[in-house]
Design an enzyme around this catalytic site. Sequence first.
Site, short mmCIF file in Angstrom:
data_model
loop_
_atom_site.label_atom_id
_atom_site.label_comp_id
_atom_site.label_asym_id
_atom_site.label_seq_id
_atom_site.Cartn_x
_atom_site.Cartn_y
_atom_site.Cartn_z
N ASP A 1 8.67 4.19 -5.10
CA ASP A 1 9.19 5.36 -4.36
C ASP A 1 9.54 5.04 -2.92
OD1 ASP A 1 6.89 6.49 -2.31
OD2 ASP A 1 6.09 5.32 -3.97
N ASP B 1 -4.23 6.11 1.49
CA ASP B 1 -4.68 5.84 2.87
C ASP B 1 -4.81 7.12 3.69
OD1 ASP B 1 -5.09 3.13 2.68
OD2 ASP B 1 -3.10 2.58 3.42
N ASP C 1 0.85 4.28 -4.41
CA ASP C 1 0.88 5.57 -3.70
C ASP C 1 2.20 6.30 -3.96
OD1 ASP C 1 -1.62 5.21 -2.46
OD2 ASP C 1 -0.73 3.98 -0.89
N ASP D 1 0.77 -1.38 -1.11
CA ASP D 1 0.29 -1.53 0.26
C ASP D 1 -1.00 -0.73 0.49
OD1 ASP D 1 0.29 -2.53 2.77
OD2 ASP D 1 2.11 -1.54 3.46
N ASP E 1 4.53 0.48 -8.10
CA ASP E 1 3.94 0.79 -6.81
C ASP E 1 2.75 1.72 -7.12
OD1 ASP E 1 3.61 1.23 -4.02
OD2 ASP E 1 4.73 3.09 -4.20
#
Length: 241
Positions: free
Chosen positions: A179, A19, A10, A99, A8
């Site tokens: 996470d 973001d 972030d 994402d 992942d």
Amino acid sequence: MKFLLVFDFDHTIIDENSDTWIVKCAPERKLPNGLRNSYQPGHWTEYMGRVFVYLGDNGVKEDEMKRTMTTIPFTAGMMDLLGFIGKNKEWFDCIIVSDSNTVFIDWILKAADFHKVFDEVFTNPAAFSSTGYLTVQHFHAHHCAKCPKNLCKRKVLKEFLDKQLERGVSYTQIVYIGDGGNDLCPVMFLKKNDIAMPRQGYALEKRISQLAQSLSPVQCSILVWSSAIDIMSYLKLLIKE
């Protein structure tokens, strides 16, 4: 013998949410309440689209965004870990499923010279329009009820593995490092020989332990990490075996 590392981004590779970090570019480093309260669960990408319009309307340009984004700190030990993986690419294929968006991830990895560590990055496509506004789109469409509308990480992982098999590549073990709550769906797809590495104290670790308590544990092994040095120690063991 090849291992697949799935990261992942972030709060995993970087120690922040890319973001929300971009808000530092906004006037007074904050968003108006109306915009901030416009987020609807499962529709984060649409919300970020509105944030980018607001930044564009306020004259925030690409170079200022890039300068801001490249100040995000990496997670503790992560630079050492990525350096180690980069030196041992004969053992590891390495992908990001995130994402965030292509522009942010590209800026951050290239600024730190880590872009070559990763074979592929799967994230929401973003680009600057002719008027200089950052735009972001959904990564794909899917039918998974558990995941946000724009991205099911399990689907991404499954399609990647299928494509690799067609090329004659299969993996001894998949190591999934994440996470967030949206990392649970791909973790549940992992098999007994694979390993999930949730970050200590974050949503993924909590969700996995809730499943274990309700007697529907995940199939794969679990190894919790707080510094990326924990991950590196495990990978060193893997390639010694």
